[in-house]
Motif scaffolding. Structure first.
Motif, PDB file in Angstrom:
ATOM      1  N   PRO A  35      37.657  24.912  36.638  1.00 22.17           N
ATOM      2  CA  PRO A  35      37.534  26.438  36.726  1.00 22.17           C
ATOM      3  C   PRO A  35      36.269  26.886  35.712  1.00 22.17           C
ATOM      4  O   PRO A  35      35.967  26.249  34.814  1.00 22.17           O
ATOM      5  CB  PRO A  35      38.798  27.291  36.340  1.00 22.17           C
ATOM      6  CG  PRO A  35      39.548  26.193  35.291  1.00 22.17           C
ATOM      7  CD  PRO A  35      39.060  24.765  35.947  1.00 22.17           C
ATOM      8  N   GLU A  36      35.386  27.936  36.348  1.00 24.28           N
ATOM      9  CA  GLU A  36      34.480  28.330  35.783  1.00 24.28           C
ATOM     10  C   GLU A  36      34.854  28.944  34.318  1.00 24.28           C
ATOM     11  O   GLU A  36      35.730  29.711  34.479  1.00 24.28           O
ATOM     12  CB  GLU A  36      33.381  29.252  36.345  1.00 24.28           C
ATOM     13  CG  GLU A  36      32.567  28.457  37.653  1.00 24.28           C
ATOM     14  CD  GLU A  36      31.696  27.750  37.144  1.00 24.28           C
ATOM     15  OE1 GLU A  36      30.864  28.055  36.096  1.00 24.28           O
ATOM     16  OE2 GLU A  36      31.702  26.660  37.537  1.00 24.28           O
ATOM     17  N   PRO A  37      34.094  28.860  33.165  1.00 20.58           N
ATOM     18  CA  PRO A  37      34.535  29.522  32.088  1.00 20.58           C
ATOM     19  C   PRO A  37      34.218  31.216  32.191  1.00 20.58           C
ATOM     20  O   PRO A  37      33.452  31.355  33.207  1.00 20.58           O
ATOM     21  CB  PRO A  37      33.618  28.991  31.077  1.00 20.58           C
ATOM     22  CG  PRO A  37      32.521  28.473  31.494  1.00 20.58           C
ATOM     23  CD  PRO A  37      33.032  28.024  32.849  1.00 20.58           C
ATOM     24  N   PRO A  38      34.756  32.005  31.602  1.00 19.69           N
ATOM     25  CA  PRO A  38      34.617  33.324  32.000  1.00 19.69           C
ATOM     26  C   PRO A  38      33.519  33.873  31.284  1.00 19.69           C
ATOM     27  O   PRO A  38      32.724  33.119  30.300  1.00 19.69           O
ATOM     28  CB  PRO A  38      36.023  34.088  31.290  1.00 19.69           C
ATOM     29  CG  PRO A  38      36.407  33.029  29.929  1.00 19.69           C
ATOM     30  CD  PRO A  38      35.948  31.626  30.829  1.00 19.69           C
ATOM     31  N   THR A  39      32.884  34.878  31.965  1.00 24.45           N
ATOM     32  CA  THR A  39      31.419  35.340  31.456  1.00 24.45           C
ATOM     33  C   THR A  39      31.596  36.218  30.382  1.00 24.45           C
ATOM     34  O   THR A  39      32.781  36.651  29.942  1.00 24.45           O
ATOM     35  CB  THR A  39      30.638  36.148  32.629  1.00 24.45           C
ATOM     36  OG1 THR A  39      31.549  37.253  32.924  1.00 24.45           O
ATOM     37  CG2 THR A  39      30.654  35.408  33.811  1.00 24.45           C
ATOM     38  N   LYS A  40      30.776  36.393  29.542  1.00 24.16           N
ATOM     39  CA  LYS A  40      30.942  37.400  28.177  1.00 24.16           C
ATOM     40  C   LYS A  40      31.092  38.712  28.696  1.00 24.16           C
ATOM     41  O   LYS A  40      32.180  39.369  28.186  1.00 24.16           O
ATOM     42  CB  LYS A  40      29.479  37.409  27.541  1.00 24.16           C
ATOM     43  CG  LYS A  40      29.178  36.319  26.653  1.00 24.16           C
ATOM     44  CD  LYS A  40      27.819  36.657  25.979  1.00 24.16           C
ATOM     45  CE  LYS A  40      27.539  35.110  25.254  1.00 24.16           C
ATOM     46  NZ  LYS A  40      26.058  35.660  24.503  1.00 24.16           N
ATOM     47  N   LEU A  41      30.926  39.198  29.961  1.00 26.72           N
ATOM     48  CA  LEU A  41      31.184  40.309  30.511  1.00 26.72           C
ATOM     49  C   LEU A  41      32.836  40.461  30.779  1.00 26.72           C
ATOM     50  O   LEU A  41      33.450  41.724  30.260  1.00 26.72           O
ATOM     51  CB  LEU A  41      30.432  40.853  31.551  1.00 26.72           C
ATOM     52  CG  LEU A  41      30.766  42.190  32.385  1.00 26.72           C
ATOM     53  CD1 LEU A  41      30.532  43.265  31.439  1.00 26.72           C
ATOM     54  CD2 LEU A  41      29.816  42.594  33.569  1.00 26.72           C
ATOM     55  N   GLN A  42      33.201  39.465  31.294  1.00 22.50           N
ATOM     56  CA  GLN A  42      34.655  39.455  31.501  1.00 22.50           C
ATOM     57  C   GLN A  42      35.548  39.396  30.436  1.00 22.50           C
ATOM     58  O   GLN A  42      36.389  39.960  30.183  1.00 22.50           O
ATOM     59  CB  GLN A  42      34.926  38.308  32.436  1.00 22.50           C
ATOM     60  CG  GLN A  42      34.420  38.217  33.805  1.00 22.50           C
ATOM     61  CD  GLN A  42      34.665  36.810  34.560  1.00 22.50           C
ATOM     62  OE1 GLN A  42      34.417  36.072  34.010  1.00 22.50           O
ATOM     63  NE2 GLN A  42      35.132  36.754  35.737  1.00 22.50           N
ATOM     64  N   LEU A  43      35.023  38.772  29.262  1.00 22.05           N
ATOM     65  CA  LEU A  43      35.668  38.578  27.949  1.00 22.05           C
ATOM     66  C   LEU A  43      35.806  39.833  27.391  1.00 22.05           C
ATOM     67  O   LEU A  43      36.703  40.697  26.749  1.00 22.05           O
ATOM     68  CB  LEU A  43      35.038  37.588  27.375  1.00 22.05           C
ATOM     69  CG  LEU A  43      35.197  36.030  27.469  1.00 22.05           C
ATOM     70  CD1 LEU A  43      34.179  35.282  26.551  1.00 22.05           C
ATOM     71  CD2 LEU A  43      36.681  35.671  27.255  1.00 22.05           C
ATOM     72  N   LEU A  44      34.346  40.596  27.412  1.00 19.17           N
ATOM     73  CA  LEU A  44      34.356  42.006  26.958  1.00 19.17           C
ATOM     74  C   LEU A  44      35.420  42.947  27.518  1.00 19.17           C
ATOM     75  O   LEU A  44      36.028  43.866  27.024  1.00 19.17           O
ATOM     76  CB  LEU A  44      32.916  42.487  26.852  1.00 19.17           C
ATOM     77  CG  LEU A  44      31.796  41.867  26.013  1.00 19.17           C
ATOM     78  CD1 LEU A  44      30.501  42.359  26.220  1.00 19.17           C
ATOM     79  CD2 LEU A  44      32.311  42.301  24.604  1.00 19.17           C
ATOM     80  N   GLU A  45      35.286  42.902  28.831  1.00 20.43           N
ATOM     81  CA  GLU A  45      36.313  43.705  29.528  1.00 20.43           C
ATOM     82  C   GLU A  45      37.702  43.575  29.179  1.00 20.43           C
ATOM     83  O   GLU A  45      38.440  44.477  29.015  1.00 20.43           O
ATOM     84  CB  GLU A  45      36.159  43.643  31.196  1.00 20.43           C
ATOM     85  CG  GLU A  45      34.874  44.206  31.656  1.00 20.43           C
ATOM     86  CD  GLU A  45      34.374  44.001  32.841  1.00 20.43           C
ATOM     87  OE1 GLU A  45      35.265  43.040  33.568  1.00 20.43           O
ATOM     88  OE2 GLU A  45      33.378  44.347  33.543  1.00 20.43           O
ATOM     89  N   LEU A  46      38.047  42.280  28.987  1.00 17.05           N
ATOM     90  CA  LEU A  46      39.615  42.007  28.695  1.00 17.05           C
ATOM     91  C   LEU A  46      39.840  42.410  27.219  1.00 17.05           C
ATOM     92  O   LEU A  46      40.841  42.854  27.006  1.00 17.05           O
ATOM     93  CB  LEU A  46      39.689  40.436  28.872  1.00 17.05           C
ATOM     94  CG  LEU A  46      41.043  40.126  28.775  1.00 17.05           C
ATOM     95  CD1 LEU A  46      42.078  40.684  29.590  1.00 17.05           C
ATOM     96  CD2 LEU A  46      41.146  38.436  28.994  1.00 17.05           C
ATOM     97  N   LEU A  47      38.692  42.331  26.434  1.00 15.26           N
ATOM     98  CA  LEU A  47      39.221  42.819  24.966  1.00 15.26           C
ATOM     99  C   LEU A  47      39.173  44.100  25.166  1.00 15.26           C
ATOM    100  O   LEU A  47      39.796  44.859  24.304  1.00 15.26           O
ATOM    101  CB  LEU A  47      37.904  42.548  24.117  1.00 15.26           C
ATOM    102  CG  LEU A  47      37.881  41.108  23.731  1.00 15.26           C
ATOM    103  CD1 LEU A  47      36.488  40.591  22.971  1.00 15.26           C
ATOM    104  CD2 LEU A  47      39.051  40.383  22.681  1.00 15.26           C
ATOM    105  N   ALA A  48      38.380  44.946  25.881  1.00 18.83           N
ATOM    106  CA  ALA A  48      38.387  46.365  25.893  1.00 18.83           C
ATOM    107  C   ALA A  48      39.729  46.767  26.421  1.00 18.83           C
ATOM    108  O   ALA A  48      40.436  47.816  25.742  1.00 18.83           O
ATOM    109  CB  ALA A  48      37.466  47.113  26.667  1.00 18.83           C
ATOM    110  N   VAL A  49      40.201  46.184  27.310  1.00 19.14           N
ATOM    111  CA  VAL A  49      41.535  46.572  27.840  1.00 19.14           C
ATOM    112  C   VAL A  49      42.628  46.461  26.821  1.00 19.14           C
ATOM    113  O   VAL A  49      43.619  47.259  26.551  1.00 19.14           O
ATOM    114  CB  VAL A  49      41.959  45.612  29.313  1.00 19.14           C
ATOM    115  CG1 VAL A  49      43.278  45.747  29.584  1.00 19.14           C
ATOM    116  CG2 VAL A  49      40.850  46.264  30.368  1.00 19.14           C
ATOM    117  N   ILE A  50      42.779  45.242  26.209  1.00 19.41           N
ATOM    118  CA  ILE A  50      43.641  45.058  25.226  1.00 19.41           C
ATOM    119  C   ILE A  50      43.468  45.866  24.036  1.00 19.41           C
ATOM    120  O   ILE A  50      44.672  46.352  23.432  1.00 19.41           O
ATOM    121  CB  ILE A  50      43.462  43.372  24.694  1.00 19.41           C
ATOM    122  CG1 ILE A  50      44.136  42.476  25.944  1.00 19.41           C
ATOM    123  CG2 ILE A  50      44.454  43.208  23.520  1.00 19.41           C
ATOM    124  CD1 ILE A  50      43.857  41.158  25.647  1.00 19.41           C
TER     125      ILE A  50
END
Length: 146
Positions: free
Chosen positions: A6-21
């Motif tokens: 699988p492709e590693p998550p993008t920085k944007l995906q990581l930022l969005e997940l950190l924001a949600v959490i």
């Protein structure tokens, strides 16, 4: 046929997940603080007090004006949760310290964060250790900008 990793998550995906959490954790913290008659900002200030801190440092940590901190500290002091003391090195500077009651209330607030505790309970010991190590690696870069 070999499966492609699988492709590693993008920085944007990581930022969005950190924001949600982060948002969910903050909402949980605010709800637990409300059980003790604290606003989220009052609880956040109380949570910063591992030791004495000058009012100006609290304003920086809370990302607000020093005059706002005065009002927050006034209300916490009236409840006996913090006290002001002159700084031994500069008596013009007032340090804020949590009282025993203030430390106990913030401990209870953290203990009662049910949604956060429930989410963390889904992790095994190895996963918890890995998450802790990753967050510790991120911490210095995040704190230097805070």
């Amino acid at each position: 046929m070999s499966a492609t990793p699988p492709e590693p998550p993008t920085k944007l995906q990581l930022l969005e997940l950190l924001a949600v959490i982060g948002t969910a954790q903050w909402r949980d913290f605010a709800a637990a603080a409300a059980h003790y008659g604290l606003t989220s900002t009052q609880a956040k200030l109380l949570a910063q007090l591992d030791g004495p801190l000058p009012m100006r440092a609290l304003a920086t940590l809370l990302v607000c004006d020093a005059s706002n901190v005065t009002g927050i500290v006034d209300r916490l002091e009236a409840r006996g949760l913090v006290r002001r003391e002159p700084d031994p090195a500069d008596r013009r500077v007032k340090n804020v310290m949590a009282t025993d009651e203030g430390r106990e209330i913030i401990r209870r607030v953290r203990e009662e964060m049910q949604a956060t505790h429930g989410a963390l309970d889904t992790l095994g010991a190895d996963e918890s250790a890995a998450l802790y190590a990753l967050l510790e690696r991120l911490r210095p870069g995040m704190e230097k900008n805070g």
